[in-house]
Design an enzyme around this catalytic site. Structure first.
Site, PDB file in Angstrom:
ATOM      1  N   ASP A   1       9.002  16.816  13.777  1.00  0.00           N
ATOM      2  CA  ASP A   1       7.699  17.868  13.669  1.00  0.00           C
ATOM      3  C   ASP A   1       8.348  19.114  13.036  1.00  0.00           C
ATOM      4  O   ASP A   1       9.209  19.888  13.796  1.00  0.00           O
ATOM      5  CB  ASP A   1       6.934  18.261  15.323  1.00  0.00           C
ATOM      6  CG  ASP A   1       5.922  19.108  15.041  1.00  0.00           C
ATOM      7  OD1 ASP A   1       5.936  19.742  13.815  1.00  0.00           O
ATOM      8  OD2 ASP A   1       5.174  19.590  16.170  1.00  0.00           O
TER       9      ASP A   1
ATOM     10  N   TRP B   1       5.274  22.059  22.136  1.00  0.00           N
ATOM     11  CA  TRP B   1       4.957  21.054  21.144  1.00  0.00           C
ATOM     12  C   TRP B   1       5.258  19.764  21.337  1.00  0.00           C
ATOM     13  O   TRP B   1       4.940  18.775  21.297  1.00  0.00           O
ATOM     14  CB  TRP B   1       4.875  21.388  19.774  1.00  0.00           C
ATOM     15  CG  TRP B   1       4.273  22.858  19.610  1.00  0.00           C
ATOM     16  CD1 TRP B   1       4.757  24.040  19.043  1.00  0.00           C
ATOM     17  CD2 TRP B   1       2.837  23.201  19.848  1.00  0.00           C
ATOM     18  NE1 TRP B   1       3.978  24.988  18.846  1.00  0.00           N
ATOM     19  CE2 TRP B   1       2.578  24.536  19.475  1.00  0.00           C
ATOM     20  CE3 TRP B   1       1.793  22.224  20.465  1.00  0.00           C
ATOM     21  CZ2 TRP B   1       1.311  25.086  19.532  1.00  0.00           C
ATOM     22  CZ3 TRP B   1       0.629  22.999  20.335  1.00  0.00           C
ATOM     23  CH2 TRP B   1       0.163  24.342  20.018  1.00  0.00           C
TER      24      TRP B   1
ATOM     25  N   LYS C   1       1.557  27.059   9.325  1.00  0.00           N
ATOM     26  CA  LYS C   1       2.739  28.045   9.660  1.00  0.00           C
ATOM     27  C   LYS C   1       3.667  28.491   8.429  1.00  0.00           C
ATOM     28  O   LYS C   1       3.606  29.728   8.237  1.00  0.00           O
ATOM     29  CB  LYS C   1       3.759  27.024  10.374  1.00  0.00           C
ATOM     30  CG  LYS C   1       3.172  26.394  11.664  1.00  0.00           C
ATOM     31  CD  LYS C   1       2.575  27.525  12.730  1.00  0.00           C
ATOM     32  CE  LYS C   1       1.685  26.837  13.650  1.00  0.00           C
ATOM     33  NZ  LYS C   1       2.090  25.820  14.701  1.00  0.00           N
TER      34      LYS C   1
HETATM   35  C1  LIG Z   1       1.630  24.926  15.611  1.00  0.00           C
HETATM   36  C2  LIG Z   1       2.361  23.655  15.837  1.00  0.00           C
HETATM   37  C3  LIG Z   1       1.828  22.656  16.297  1.00  0.00           C
HETATM   38  C4  LIG Z   1       0.222  22.683  16.697  1.00  0.00           C
HETATM   39  O1  LIG Z   1      -0.450  22.590  15.317  1.00  0.00           O
HETATM   40  P1  LIG Z   1      -1.888  22.196  15.191  1.00  0.00           P
HETATM   41  O2  LIG Z   1      -2.204  22.283  13.744  1.00  0.00           O
HETATM   42  O3  LIG Z   1      -2.767  23.473  15.980  1.00  0.00           O
HETATM   43  O4  LIG Z   1      -2.432  20.941  15.820  1.00  0.00           O
HETATM   44  C5  LIG Z   1       2.550  21.407  16.583  1.00  0.00           C
HETATM   45  N1  LIG Z   1       3.896  21.661  16.259  1.00  0.00           N
HETATM   46  C6  LIG Z   1       4.445  23.017  16.052  1.00  0.00           C
HETATM   47  C7  LIG Z   1       6.019  22.722  15.959  1.00  0.00           C
HETATM   48  C8  LIG Z   1       3.721  23.732  15.709  1.00  0.00           C
HETATM   49  O5  LIG Z   1       4.387  24.995  15.254  1.00  0.00           O
END
Ligand SMILES: *Cc1c(COP(=O)(O)O)cnc(C)c1O
Length: 362
Positions: free
Chosen positions: A173, A103, A197
């Site tokens: 993030d 990511w 998540k």
């Molecule tokens: C799942 C995830 C993403 C991607 O998320 P989307 O909503 O599918 O764009 C990005 N960063 C992290 C840390 C993630 O766990």
């Protein structure tokens, strides 16, 4: 287990608290005597305004978010933040990225479109199985921000110490560790998280941004919807927000407060993770794939070292109501995501099953 529900170890969309789902079920047809579902309600109505305002208030309380930070409820997934962050935050046109997984790497690559983006640290040399030492990085003097992915969902690593940004704005993030433990918001310029998540249904993105980073002087080509200012000026109601998803997030915030807030949930998460890590550390068949000091409380990858056996394990686990244990397609093996809403009984059931599987297959 209630209503034939399984223990769901999915990395996301992921398990939600049963209590929240039940409340949503009860309120589905007639939300608090409004005569309609939240799904059917105008986002400009008083009732909905109360839902989104209360959600924000509860989140501010949970995370102790200072007044000089805005909370935004957006769409577009974490992926859109890979673009919105550089578009909105690059002023000098330079940013430093720490690449600790898939990511972070995607965010780093996307940001290249908008400026001079440096990779100041990475753990790619060992398949992202650790968090590099970030205490004295070569931070660019003109960097507008330093970027991290705090919890690496795919690899199961977590920054247990934040990088030394040498005074630069930190962007994180937090998608897969959001609300799993207390954080000091003042250490960050911007925090974002996709809620699917640890917080709610897919479709909602939460952004917490320090007000002085919200710019008026964005490049003219910047789409209105990609400007943080658009959403901040309109309390996330510039256009139709992901209204139902925000409502569910609000219910999860209430649930978290009832659990005792983030200090209590962290203790619970530590207790759960310990059961699994202790087992992995002593197992003759299974082993964790992550350096100990970098371990995540939320995502726990592990392998047997034999692909066929991994497959067999995932299949048999599924037959025992322990589902979604397959590792990310880029790494293989297994991964147990044990977010806030995974009860300790679920982790114990997993470990009991692993123990049994080990005896039968060694
Ligand atoms: C799942 C995830 C993403 C991607 O998320 P989307 O909503 O599918 O764009 C990005 N960063 C992290 C840390 C993630 O766990």
């Amino acid at each position: 287990m209630t209503n034939n529900r399984v223990y769901n170890f999915s990395a996301g969309p992921a398990v939600l608290p049963l209590e929240v789902l039940k409340t949503a079920q009860e309120e589905m047809l007639n939300y608090q005597n409004s005569g309609m579902s939240v799904m059917e309600m105008s986002h400009r109505s008083k009732t909905y305004d109360n839902i989104i305002k209360t959600a924000e208030k509860d989140l501010r309380e949970l995370m102790n978010i200072p007044d000089n930070y805005k909370v935004l409820f957006l769409q577009g997934g974490a992926h859109l933040q890979f673009s919105m962050v550089p578009i909105n935050l690059l002023k000098n046109g330079v940013a430093d990225y720490i690449v600790t997984g898939q990511w972070a790497k995607k965010a780093y690559q996307e940001a290249q479109k908008y400026g001079k983006i440096n990779k100041v640290a990475t753990s790619e040399d060992k398949t992202f199985s650790y968090i590099p030492d970030c205490s004295d990085l070569d931070i660019s003097p003109e960097a507008d921000y330093v970027y991290i992915c705090e919890n690496n969902t795919i690899y199961g690593t977590k920054f247990n110490t934040l990088p030394n940004t040498k005074g630069k704005v930190l962007v994180s993030d937090m998608s897969s560790c959001f609300l799993s433990e207390p954080v000091d918001v003042t250490k960050y310029g911007l925090i974002y998280a996709g809620v699917q998540k640890n917080v709610g249904p897919a479709g909602v993105q939460i952004v917490i941004i320090r007000e002085d980073l919200i710019r008026e002087d964005l490049p003219a080509w910047c789409p209105t919807m990609l400007s943080y200012k658009t959403h901040a000026d309109n309390d996330s109601l510039y256009n139709t927000p992901p209204a139902y998803g925000i409502y569910i997030c609000g219910l999860v915030f209430k649930w978290l407060k009832k659990q005792g807030g983030l200090t209590a949930i962290k203790e619970y998460n530590e207790k759960k993770a310990k059961i699994l890590y202790d087992f992995l550390d002593n197992s003759k068949l299974f082993k964790g794939t992550v350096e100990k000091s970098s371990r995540s409380l939320m995502n726990v990858p592990f392998v047997t070292g034999n692909e066929e056996l991994d497959k067999k394990f995932i299949e048999e686990a599924k037959n025992n109501n322990l589902v979604q244990l397959k590792g990310h397609r880029s790494v293989g093996g297994m991964r147990a995501s044990i977010y806030n809403a995974m009860p300790i009984e679920g982790v114990q059931a997993l470990v009991d099953f692993m123990e049994k599987f080990e005896k039968e297959n060694i």
